[in-house]
Write a protein that holds these residues in place. Structure first.
Motif, PDB file in Angstrom:
ATOM      1  N   GLN A  37      23.453 -71.413 -62.582  1.00  0.00           N
ATOM      2  CA  GLN A  37      22.303 -71.452 -63.507  1.00  0.00           C
ATOM      3  C   GLN A  37      20.978 -71.429 -62.737  1.00  0.00           C
ATOM      4  OE1 GLN A  37      23.405 -74.703 -66.017  1.00  0.00           O
ATOM      5  NE2 GLN A  37      23.945 -73.320 -67.701  1.00  0.00           N
ATOM      6  N   THR A  38      20.942 -72.196 -61.625  1.00  0.00           N
ATOM      7  CA  THR A  38      19.719 -72.204 -60.803  1.00  0.00           C
ATOM      8  C   THR A  38      19.446 -70.808 -60.252  1.00  0.00           C
ATOM      9  OG1 THR A  38      20.348 -74.435 -60.149  1.00  0.00           O
ATOM     10  CG2 THR A  38      18.562 -73.414 -58.910  1.00  0.00           C
ATOM     11  N   VAL A  39      20.518 -70.177 -59.744  1.00  0.00           N
ATOM     12  CA  VAL A  39      20.352 -68.818 -59.186  1.00  0.00           C
ATOM     13  C   VAL A  39      19.805 -67.887 -60.272  1.00  0.00           C
ATOM     14  CG1 VAL A  39      21.572 -66.798 -58.240  1.00  0.00           C
ATOM     15  CG2 VAL A  39      22.149 -69.081 -57.419  1.00  0.00           C
ATOM     16  N   LEU A  40      20.367 -67.989 -61.477  1.00  0.00           N
ATOM     17  CA  LEU A  40      19.952 -67.118 -62.574  1.00  0.00           C
ATOM     18  C   LEU A  40      18.481 -67.361 -62.949  1.00  0.00           C
ATOM     19  CD1 LEU A  40      21.229 -64.964 -64.388  1.00  0.00           C
ATOM     20  CD2 LEU A  40      21.671 -66.728 -66.072  1.00  0.00           C
ATOM     21  N   ARG A  41      18.109 -68.660 -63.055  1.00  0.00           N
ATOM     22  CA  ARG A  41      16.733 -69.023 -63.443  1.00  0.00           C
ATOM     23  C   ARG A  41      15.721 -68.511 -62.413  1.00  0.00           C
ATOM     24  NH1 ARG A  41      17.759 -74.227 -64.382  1.00  0.00           N
ATOM     25  NH2 ARG A  41      16.896 -74.871 -62.382  1.00  0.00           N
ATOM     26  N   GLU A  42      16.067 -68.777 -61.150  1.00  0.00           N
ATOM     27  CA  GLU A  42      15.116 -68.410 -60.097  1.00  0.00           C
ATOM     28  C   GLU A  42      15.016 -66.894 -59.963  1.00  0.00           C
ATOM     29  OE1 GLU A  42      13.004 -70.480 -58.524  1.00  0.00           O
ATOM     30  OE2 GLU A  42      13.866 -71.997 -59.847  1.00  0.00           O
ATOM     31  N   SER A  43      16.148 -66.184 -60.153  1.00  0.00           N
ATOM     32  CA  SER A  43      16.061 -64.725 -60.024  1.00  0.00           C
ATOM     33  C   SER A  43      15.279 -64.132 -61.196  1.00  0.00           C
ATOM     34  CB  SER A  43      17.440 -64.080 -59.869  1.00  0.00           C
ATOM     35  OG  SER A  43      18.249 -64.399 -60.965  1.00  0.00           O
ATOM     36  N   GLU A  44      15.324 -64.795 -62.356  1.00  0.00           N
ATOM     37  CA  GLU A  44      14.511 -64.333 -63.494  1.00  0.00           C
ATOM     38  C   GLU A  44      13.020 -64.499 -63.188  1.00  0.00           C
ATOM     39  OE1 GLU A  44      16.009 -66.393 -66.901  1.00  0.00           O
ATOM     40  OE2 GLU A  44      17.578 -64.888 -67.232  1.00  0.00           O
ATOM     41  N   LYS A  45      12.715 -65.650 -62.570  1.00  0.00           N
ATOM     42  CA  LYS A  45      11.309 -65.899 -62.188  1.00  0.00           C
ATOM     43  C   LYS A  45      10.823 -64.831 -61.210  1.00  0.00           C
ATOM     44  CE  LYS A  45      10.729 -70.911 -62.251  1.00  0.00           C
ATOM     45  NZ  LYS A  45      10.702 -72.014 -61.289  1.00  0.00           N
ATOM     46  N   LEU A  46      11.710 -64.551 -60.246  1.00  0.00           N
ATOM     47  CA  LEU A  46      11.364 -63.566 -59.218  1.00  0.00           C
ATOM     48  C   LEU A  46      11.148 -62.194 -59.847  1.00  0.00           C
ATOM     49  CD1 LEU A  46      11.015 -63.991 -56.235  1.00  0.00           C
ATOM     50  CD2 LEU A  46      13.329 -63.189 -55.842  1.00  0.00           C
ATOM     51  N   GLU A  47      11.987 -61.891 -60.836  1.00  0.00           N
ATOM     52  CA  GLU A  47      11.867 -60.606 -61.518  1.00  0.00           C
ATOM     53  C   GLU A  47      10.518 -60.528 -62.253  1.00  0.00           C
ATOM     54  OE1 GLU A  47      15.357 -59.695 -63.766  1.00  0.00           O
ATOM     55  OE2 GLU A  47      14.432 -57.882 -64.587  1.00  0.00           O
ATOM     56  N   HIS A  48      10.153 -61.629 -62.869  1.00  0.00           N
ATOM     57  CA  HIS A  48       8.871 -61.677 -63.577  1.00  0.00           C
ATOM     58  C   HIS A  48       7.702 -61.454 -62.596  1.00  0.00           C
ATOM     59  CE1 HIS A  48       5.716 -62.998 -66.230  1.00  0.00           C
ATOM     60  NE2 HIS A  48       5.375 -63.955 -65.374  1.00  0.00           N
ATOM     61  N   LEU A  49       7.839 -62.132 -61.448  1.00  0.00           N
ATOM     62  CA  LEU A  49       6.794 -62.000 -60.417  1.00  0.00           C
ATOM     63  C   LEU A  49       6.685 -60.561 -59.931  1.00  0.00           C
ATOM     64  CD1 LEU A  49       4.808 -63.248 -58.371  1.00  0.00           C
ATOM     65  CD2 LEU A  49       6.748 -63.807 -56.933  1.00  0.00           C
ATOM     66  N   ILE A  50       7.846 -59.945 -59.699  1.00  0.00           N
ATOM     67  CA  ILE A  50       7.859 -58.567 -59.199  1.00  0.00           C
ATOM     68  C   ILE A  50       7.257 -57.624 -60.252  1.00  0.00           C
ATOM     69  CG2 ILE A  50       9.398 -56.639 -58.614  1.00  0.00           C
ATOM     70  CD1 ILE A  50      11.129 -58.795 -57.181  1.00  0.00           C
ATOM     71  N   ASN A  51       7.620 -57.851 -61.525  1.00  0.00           N
ATOM     72  CA  ASN A  51       7.054 -57.002 -62.582  1.00  0.00           C
ATOM     73  C   ASN A  51       5.536 -57.139 -62.645  1.00  0.00           C
ATOM     74  OD1 ASN A  51       9.389 -55.862 -63.411  1.00  0.00           O
ATOM     75  ND2 ASN A  51       9.842 -57.420 -64.954  1.00  0.00           N
ATOM     76  N   SER A  52       5.067 -58.388 -62.486  1.00  0.00           N
ATOM     77  CA  SER A  52       3.613 -58.598 -62.514  1.00  0.00           C
ATOM     78  C   SER A  52       2.938 -57.885 -61.358  1.00  0.00           C
ATOM     79  CB  SER A  52       3.281 -60.091 -62.415  1.00  0.00           C
ATOM     80  OG  SER A  52       3.927 -60.792 -63.412  1.00  0.00           O
ATOM     81  N   MET A  53       3.573 -57.961 -60.175  1.00  0.00           N
ATOM     82  CA  MET A  53       2.994 -57.297 -58.999  1.00  0.00           C
ATOM     83  C   MET A  53       2.931 -55.796 -59.199  1.00  0.00           C
ATOM     84  SD  MET A  53       4.518 -59.447 -55.827  1.00  0.00           S
ATOM     85  CE  MET A  53       4.168 -58.229 -54.609  1.00  0.00           C
ATOM     86  N   LEU A  54       3.982 -55.280 -59.816  1.00  0.00           N
ATOM     87  CA  LEU A  54       4.036 -53.839 -60.069  1.00  0.00           C
ATOM     88  C   LEU A  54       2.907 -53.434 -61.031  1.00  0.00           C
ATOM     89  CD1 LEU A  54       5.950 -51.629 -59.163  1.00  0.00           C
ATOM     90  CD2 LEU A  54       7.202 -51.891 -61.285  1.00  0.00           C
ATOM     91  N   SER A  55       2.725 -54.234 -62.085  1.00  0.00           N
ATOM     92  CA  SER A  55       1.650 -53.927 -63.045  1.00  0.00           C
ATOM     93  C   SER A  55       0.296 -54.015 -62.358  1.00  0.00           C
ATOM     94  CB  SER A  55       1.646 -54.920 -64.198  1.00  0.00           C
ATOM     95  OG  SER A  55       2.906 -55.100 -64.706  1.00  0.00           O
ATOM     96  N   LEU A  56       0.144 -55.053 -61.524  1.00  0.00           N
ATOM     97  CA  LEU A  56      -1.141 -55.232 -60.828  1.00  0.00           C
ATOM     98  C   LEU A  56      -1.451 -54.015 -59.970  1.00  0.00           C
ATOM     99  CD1 LEU A  56      -3.455 -57.182 -60.229  1.00  0.00           C
ATOM    100  CD2 LEU A  56      -2.114 -58.111 -58.362  1.00  0.00           C
ATOM    101  N   ALA A  57      -0.426 -53.542 -59.252  1.00  0.00           N
ATOM    102  CA  ALA A  57      -0.622 -52.378 -58.400  1.00  0.00           C
ATOM    103  C   ALA A  57      -0.973 -51.160 -59.230  1.00  0.00           C
ATOM    104  CB  ALA A  57       0.632 -52.116 -57.589  1.00  0.00           C
ATOM    105  N   GLN A  58      -0.294 -50.986 -60.370  1.00  0.00           N
ATOM    106  CA  GLN A  58      -0.552 -49.811 -61.205  1.00  0.00           C
ATOM    107  C   GLN A  58      -1.931 -49.867 -61.846  1.00  0.00           C
ATOM    108  OE1 GLN A  58       2.824 -49.782 -63.744  1.00  0.00           O
ATOM    109  NE2 GLN A  58       4.015 -48.520 -62.336  1.00  0.00           N
ATOM    110  N   THR A  59      -2.298 -51.028 -62.398  1.00  0.00           N
ATOM    111  CA  THR A  59      -3.611 -51.113 -63.055  1.00  0.00           C
ATOM    112  C   THR A  59      -4.728 -51.015 -62.030  1.00  0.00           C
ATOM    113  OG1 THR A  59      -3.509 -53.494 -62.909  1.00  0.00           O
ATOM    114  CG2 THR A  59      -2.860 -52.514 -64.996  1.00  0.00           C
ATOM    115  N   GLY A  60      -4.431 -51.497 -60.822  1.00  0.00           N
ATOM    116  CA  GLY A  60      -5.463 -51.465 -59.786  1.00  0.00           C
ATOM    117  C   GLY A  60      -5.813 -50.066 -59.365  1.00  0.00           C
ATOM    118  N   PHE A  61      -4.919 -49.121 -59.636  1.00  0.00           N
ATOM    119  CA  PHE A  61      -5.215 -47.779 -59.147  1.00  0.00           C
ATOM    120  C   PHE A  61      -5.481 -46.772 -60.252  1.00  0.00           C
ATOM    121  CE2 PHE A  61      -3.990 -43.681 -57.212  1.00  0.00           C
ATOM    122  CZ  PHE A  61      -5.103 -43.599 -56.400  1.00  0.00           C
ATOM    123  N   ASP A  62      -4.529 -46.587 -61.123  1.00  0.00           N
ATOM    124  CA  ASP A  62      -4.733 -45.564 -62.128  1.00  0.00           C
ATOM    125  C   ASP A  62      -4.062 -45.939 -63.447  1.00  0.00           C
ATOM    126  OD1 ASP A  62      -5.286 -43.369 -63.526  1.00  0.00           O
ATOM    127  OD2 ASP A  62      -4.136 -41.960 -62.306  1.00  0.00           O
TER     128      ASP A  62
END
Ligand code: ADP
Length: 446
Positions: free
Chosen positions: A260-285
């Motif tokens: 359960q911990t692995v699942l929770r933390e990997s979900e958090k990480l996925e959220h973080l990665i998605n946010s980073m991806l959006s940040l990179a995309q909005t930052g450019f075009d």
């Protein structure tokens, strides 16, 4: 000022030399008359004397206020009286004594003095007259130069203004163009005309700088999006494996907790990665995304629904009391997904940093913008850290007990800027924060 100085000096120069030459020529005319009168006085023969006066009368005429003092050299008393009567300095008489012609000017009157000797007899003659015409001419010249100076100033000022406007036109154009270039349209370039002047040079230099900036931006952006994509695959596998582990029937309690911990933390990480991806995309075009017309009040309602889902205990209230009457002031041209993410970030933060105390969202409008205010009664942001809250990964010093990555607000800021809007933050530590978002509702440039 420089031109005024030059014209003024030139006027003074002209006036000074005109005065000099007028007074010289008048002295000369007076001297000629002094000579004639002197010789007439020396003449023993009375008929000859009248000849002198006749010539003077016929050919020269009288000067205004013309007066002649003829004194026999031996007449010491008269000379002494004369000195008292006339304003001439001692040097004037010294010059006469040395057989030179002496000149003097005071109170508009010109004086000429000289000695005339003939057959052992000598006379001192002092002639005076007023150069009325010369003085008038000088006054006219003075007025003329003054009026000329004023006209020249008006002319120089007007022409100078027009000229400088013309000269700076290309520079103003460059400024306007450069101002219009930002992270979202870095591919734009300044127009360089064929000329080989400094302005064309400046534009070329700007363009070269933009080339370098664009490359750097692209490298950074590609890196973030590639890295995010690369992280995503192993992460999906990790969470898949954790889910698989959890689905096994007879696993121990410890193993279940661990999965359960692995699942929770990997979900958090996925959220973080998605946010980073959006940040990179909005930052450019960000314009890669779909744009369209959307109503802000509806958008806020859907944000509230998302918040309700994420934090069921939230106390977010939307205040529609000050909604603009003109519906068209609520319509914004933009990307729904991005704007929803932006407002969700702000509202979720307000809930998070106020431990779910009441949060109020109001929608108003002014001449240009629809204004969305999100206020909470939370922990606030320390004054000296406010400037940094839009910097990626920055978290204020009073947030240690709250989870977060410092990506939400930079992303929000990018999204709002992409929509030609801006965010203002009013906050006080311990009392709460107010995020005010301005979005233009009449922007025709999209
Ligand atoms: P985080 O994941 O840390 O919330 P954000 O980018 O959303 O990251 O916010 C950046 C920082 O701004 C936060 O760490 C916090 O210090 C501050 N902040 C944002 N919203 C609020 C708020 N409503 N009240 C207090 N601090 C806030």
């Amino acid at each position: 000022m420089l031109t005024a100085g030059i014209i003024l000096s030139l006027s003074i120069f002209v006036y000074f030399f005109a005065t000099e030459s007028t007074s010289k020529s008048f002295f000369h005319r007076l001297e000629v008359r002094a000579n004639i009168v002197g010789h007439a006085a020396l003449e023993k023969n009375k008929s000859q004397t009248s000849v002198y006066y006749d010539i003077k009368e016929k050919h020269l005429g009288d000067l205004p206020n013309e007066q002649h003092q003829i004194i026999r050299n031996e007449d010491v008393t008269r000379i002494r009286n004369l000195r008292k009567e006339f304003p001439m300095p001692e040097t004037f008489y010294d010059q006469i004594r040395n057989n030179e012609t002496a000149y003097f000017f005071k109170n508009d009157t010109s004086y000429v003095g000289r000695k005339i000797s003939q057959k052992g007899e000598s006379f001192l003659i002092i002639s005076s007259a007023v150069d009325l015409y010369g003085l008038e001419e000088m006054t006219n010249l003075k007025n003329l130069l003054f009026v000329g100076f004023l006209i020249a100033m008006v002319f120089v000022f007007t022409v100078g203004k027009l000229f400088s406007k013309q000269i700076f036109l290309p520079i103003r154009q460059i400024i306007r163009n450069v101002k219009g270039i930002n992270a979202h349209n870095l591919n734009q370039r300044l127009v360089v005309d064929g000329s080989k002047d400094e302005i064309a040079d400046l534009s070329t230099t700007f363009n070269a700088m933009l080339d370098r900036l664009e490359i750097t931006f692209e490298i950074q952006n590609n890196f973030v999006s590639n890295a995010s994509h690369e992280f995503k695959t192993p992460l999906t596998i990790i969470s898949g494996e954790a889910q698989l582990g959890l689905s096994v029937n007879n696993i121990t309690g410890v193993a279940r907790d661990s999965f359960q911990t692995v699942l929770r933390e990997s979900e958090k990480l996925e959220h973080l990665i998605n946010s980073m991806l959006s940040l990179a995309q909005t930052g450019f075009d960000g314009k890669k995304e779909q744009w369209g017309q959307l109503r802000i009040d509806e958008l806020i309602l859907s944000v509230k629904a998302t918040v309700d889902q994420r934090i069921p205990a939230n106390q977010v209230a939307i205040n529609f009391d000050n909604l603009p009457e003109d519906e068209h002031k609520l319509i914004v041209n933009g990307n729904e997904t991005l704007l929803k993410a932006a407002f969700s970030n702000i509202v979720l933060n307000s809930c998070k940093y106020s431990d779910n105390k009441p949060v109020e969202v109001t929608i108003t409008a002014d001449q240009t913008y629809v204004i969305i205010e999100i206020s909470d009664n939370g922990i606030g942001i320390p004054d000296r850290e406010i400037a940094q809250i839009f910097v990626p990964f920055f978290r204020a010093s009073n947030t240690t007990k709250y989870k977060g990555y410092g990506i939400g607000l930079p992303l929000t800021n990018n999204i709002i800027r992409m929509h030609q809007g801006n965010i203002v933050v009013n906050t006080r530590v311990g009392s709460g924060s107010k995020f005010i978002v301005y979005l233009p509702y009449e922007n025709k440039s999209f």
